[in-house]
Design a protein around this motif. Sequence first.
Motif, PDB file in Angstrom:
ATOM      1  N   PHE A 254       4.405   3.227   6.709  1.00 35.72           N
ATOM      2  CA  PHE A 254       4.844   2.769   5.696  1.00 35.72           C
ATOM      3  C   PHE A 254       5.575   0.886   5.950  1.00 35.72           C
ATOM      4  O   PHE A 254       5.303  -0.033   5.414  1.00 35.72           O
ATOM      5  CB  PHE A 254       6.077   3.283   5.191  1.00 35.72           C
ATOM      6  N   VAL A 255       6.073   0.891   7.388  1.00 38.54           N
ATOM      7  CA  VAL A 255       6.480  -0.361   7.656  1.00 38.54           C
ATOM      8  C   VAL A 255       5.366  -1.382   8.093  1.00 38.54           C
ATOM      9  O   VAL A 255       5.305  -2.375   7.517  1.00 38.54           O
ATOM     10  CB  VAL A 255       7.204  -0.147   9.057  1.00 38.54           C
ATOM     11  N   ARG A 256       4.177  -0.726   8.735  1.00 36.46           N
ATOM     12  CA  ARG A 256       2.998  -1.676   9.047  1.00 36.46           C
ATOM     13  C   ARG A 256       2.548  -2.101   7.773  1.00 36.46           C
ATOM     14  O   ARG A 256       1.886  -3.166   7.640  1.00 36.46           O
ATOM     15  CB  ARG A 256       2.072  -0.727  10.022  1.00 36.46           C
ATOM     16  N   VAL A 257       2.143  -1.322   6.749  1.00 35.56           N
ATOM     17  CA  VAL A 257       1.343  -1.743   5.673  1.00 35.56           C
ATOM     18  C   VAL A 257       2.161  -2.282   4.586  1.00 35.56           C
ATOM     19  O   VAL A 257       1.637  -3.351   4.136  1.00 35.56           O
ATOM     20  CB  VAL A 257       0.760  -0.418   4.925  1.00 35.56           C
ATOM     21  N   TRP A 310       2.572  -4.537  -4.670  1.00 33.92           N
ATOM     22  CA  TRP A 310       3.347  -3.912  -3.747  1.00 33.92           C
ATOM     23  C   TRP A 310       3.409  -2.296  -3.683  1.00 33.92           C
ATOM     24  O   TRP A 310       3.343  -1.622  -2.767  1.00 33.92           O
ATOM     25  CB  TRP A 310       4.923  -4.124  -3.614  1.00 33.92           C
ATOM     26  N   ARG A 311       3.351  -1.854  -4.848  1.00 33.75           N
ATOM     27  CA  ARG A 311       3.039  -0.364  -5.022  1.00 33.75           C
ATOM     28  C   ARG A 311       1.724   0.195  -4.595  1.00 33.75           C
ATOM     29  O   ARG A 311       1.734   1.329  -4.010  1.00 33.75           O
ATOM     30  CB  ARG A 311       3.285   0.361  -6.673  1.00 33.75           C
ATOM     31  N   GLN A 312       0.710  -0.744  -4.574  1.00 32.43           N
ATOM     32  CA  GLN A 312      -0.260  -0.174  -3.971  1.00 32.43           C
ATOM     33  C   GLN A 312      -0.275  -0.113  -2.510  1.00 32.43           C
ATOM     34  O   GLN A 312      -0.813   0.649  -1.795  1.00 32.43           O
ATOM     35  CB  GLN A 312      -1.421  -1.241  -4.444  1.00 32.43           C
ATOM     36  N   LYS A 313       0.267  -0.943  -1.855  1.00 29.35           N
ATOM     37  CA  LYS A 313       0.830  -1.082  -0.603  1.00 29.35           C
ATOM     38  C   LYS A 313       1.460   0.143  -0.030  1.00 29.35           C
ATOM     39  O   LYS A 313       1.285   0.717   0.905  1.00 29.35           O
ATOM     40  CB  LYS A 313       1.417  -2.472   0.054  1.00 29.35           C
ATOM     41  N   ALA A 314       2.673   0.436  -0.980  1.00 30.89           N
ATOM     42  CA  ALA A 314       3.419   1.573  -0.727  1.00 30.89           C
ATOM     43  C   ALA A 314       2.468   3.131  -0.565  1.00 30.89           C
ATOM     44  O   ALA A 314       2.635   3.775   0.131  1.00 30.89           O
ATOM     45  CB  ALA A 314       4.435   1.722  -1.708  1.00 30.89           C
ATOM     46  N   ALA A 315       1.588   3.141  -1.518  1.00 30.95           N
ATOM     47  CA  ALA A 315       0.847   4.196  -1.619  1.00 30.95           C
ATOM     48  C   ALA A 315      -0.281   4.143  -0.450  1.00 30.95           C
ATOM     49  O   ALA A 315      -0.257   5.281   0.111  1.00 30.95           O
ATOM     50  CB  ALA A 315      -0.124   4.276  -2.867  1.00 30.95           C
ATOM     51  N   GLN A 316      -0.732   2.921  -0.007  1.00 27.98           N
ATOM     52  CA  GLN A 316      -1.513   2.986   1.031  1.00 27.98           C
ATOM     53  C   GLN A 316      -0.804   3.178   2.579  1.00 27.98           C
ATOM     54  O   GLN A 316      -1.663   4.077   3.261  1.00 27.98           O
ATOM     55  CB  GLN A 316      -2.060   1.205   1.079  1.00 27.98           C
ATOM     56  N   GLY A 317       0.489   2.725   2.670  1.00 27.94           N
ATOM     57  CA  GLY A 317       1.113   3.159   3.763  1.00 27.94           C
ATOM     58  C   GLY A 317       1.399   4.616   3.714  1.00 27.94           C
ATOM     59  O   GLY A 317       1.232   5.466   5.005  1.00 27.94           O
ATOM     60  N   ILE A 318       1.877   5.298   2.804  1.00 30.51           N
ATOM     61  CA  ILE A 318       2.119   6.766   2.666  1.00 30.51           C
ATOM     62  C   ILE A 318       0.562   7.434   2.937  1.00 30.51           C
ATOM     63  O   ILE A 318       0.915   8.493   3.668  1.00 30.51           O
ATOM     64  CB  ILE A 318       2.573   7.322   1.459  1.00 30.51           C
ATOM     65  N   SER A 319      -0.365   7.167   2.368  1.00 30.86           N
ATOM     66  CA  SER A 319      -1.716   7.797   2.664  1.00 30.86           C
ATOM     67  C   SER A 319      -2.214   7.810   3.893  1.00 30.86           C
ATOM     68  O   SER A 319      -2.545   8.780   4.604  1.00 30.86           O
ATOM     69  CB  SER A 319      -2.756   7.029   1.941  1.00 30.86           C
ATOM     70  N   GLU A 320      -1.773   6.638   4.481  1.00 27.42           N
ATOM     71  CA  GLU A 320      -2.349   6.633   6.030  1.00 27.42           C
ATOM     72  C   GLU A 320      -1.400   7.335   7.007  1.00 27.42           C
ATOM     73  O   GLU A 320      -1.897   8.077   8.024  1.00 27.42           O
ATOM     74  CB  GLU A 320      -2.171   4.851   6.632  1.00 27.42           C
TER      75      GLU A 320
END
Length: 328
Positions: A254-257, A310-320
């Motif tokens: 989450f931090v990274r993405v 940003w919500r898309q980035k949040a989803a990406q961070g959680i997914s990864e």
Amino acid sequence: MSYAGPEFEPPQNRRSRRRPLVVGLAALVPGALLGWLVYEAVGAPGGPGGTAGTAGTAGATRTAAVASPAPTAGSPSAGDDDKRPAGSPTPVPSTASAPAAAPRGPLTGKVVVIDPGHNPGNFRHTAEINRQVDIGTNRKECDTTGTSTNDGYTEARFTLDVARRLRTLLQQQGATVRLTQDGDRPWGPCVDERARIGNTARADAVVSIHADGSAAGNRGFHVILPASVHAGAADTRAIVGPSRDLGERIAGNFVRVTGSAPSNYLGDGTGIVTRKDLGGLNLSTVPKVFLECGNMRDSKDAALLTSGAWRQKAAQGISEGIVSFLRG
């Protein structure tokens, strides 16, 4: 006598049978020949100037209907087939309408449950959500309405949007994904039911998505892990270890993405918090964490939470983070 084909004027009345047979035959033969030539030139399927769709007869239509297979999921409907010209080939369904095969990926065979915190309709059902439920360590309200930004963007809207984005990303990785609610019910589910959904699905990972409602100036995200609880219906001892692994991997990604920092008001800068008062964690029998993505009451965090990008980035961070956990 000119020939009256199916695309021209209706046939003229038959001549009287009292005429001699020889005269009738003499008139019929050239007329039939002329009609055949007109049909070949204008109306024959595949002929010059003709199309596959304009020269069907009732008999040809019935034949095509019998020969055509019954419509199936993803194929043209019976109504569409009826509009298809007699004698034309059965159309191949487009890839857009055909059901897509589940993609295979690193999470094939894995089950992930996403729990969008709260429900957009909870505020209309205060009696239902205020009902007390057993969470093992004590009793607590079924659910709450959640918080919102100062401009009225609700936590429930935020969590559902991120959950749907996350579902898409995980399905692309091959996972089987279930949401505890998808805007498809008027309120709830209660916290005990949310836990039960993940348990019944035998999920490999469950993530409950939230946003905090702390004081202005408090910023950042934090992940909530289940404490070791063994009381009443709650027994988290088996999931404490894997839940921590899941939470730490989500926090790191989450931090990274997203570029967001861990909470500056909880977790001593780690972004990791452990609690034993949340029914959704206490009653879980599968690895599960809560993620508070930011503080809706802080204007800087609110600017992020209300941004679709940003919500898309949040989803990406959680997914990864989930992919990392499930791949080990």
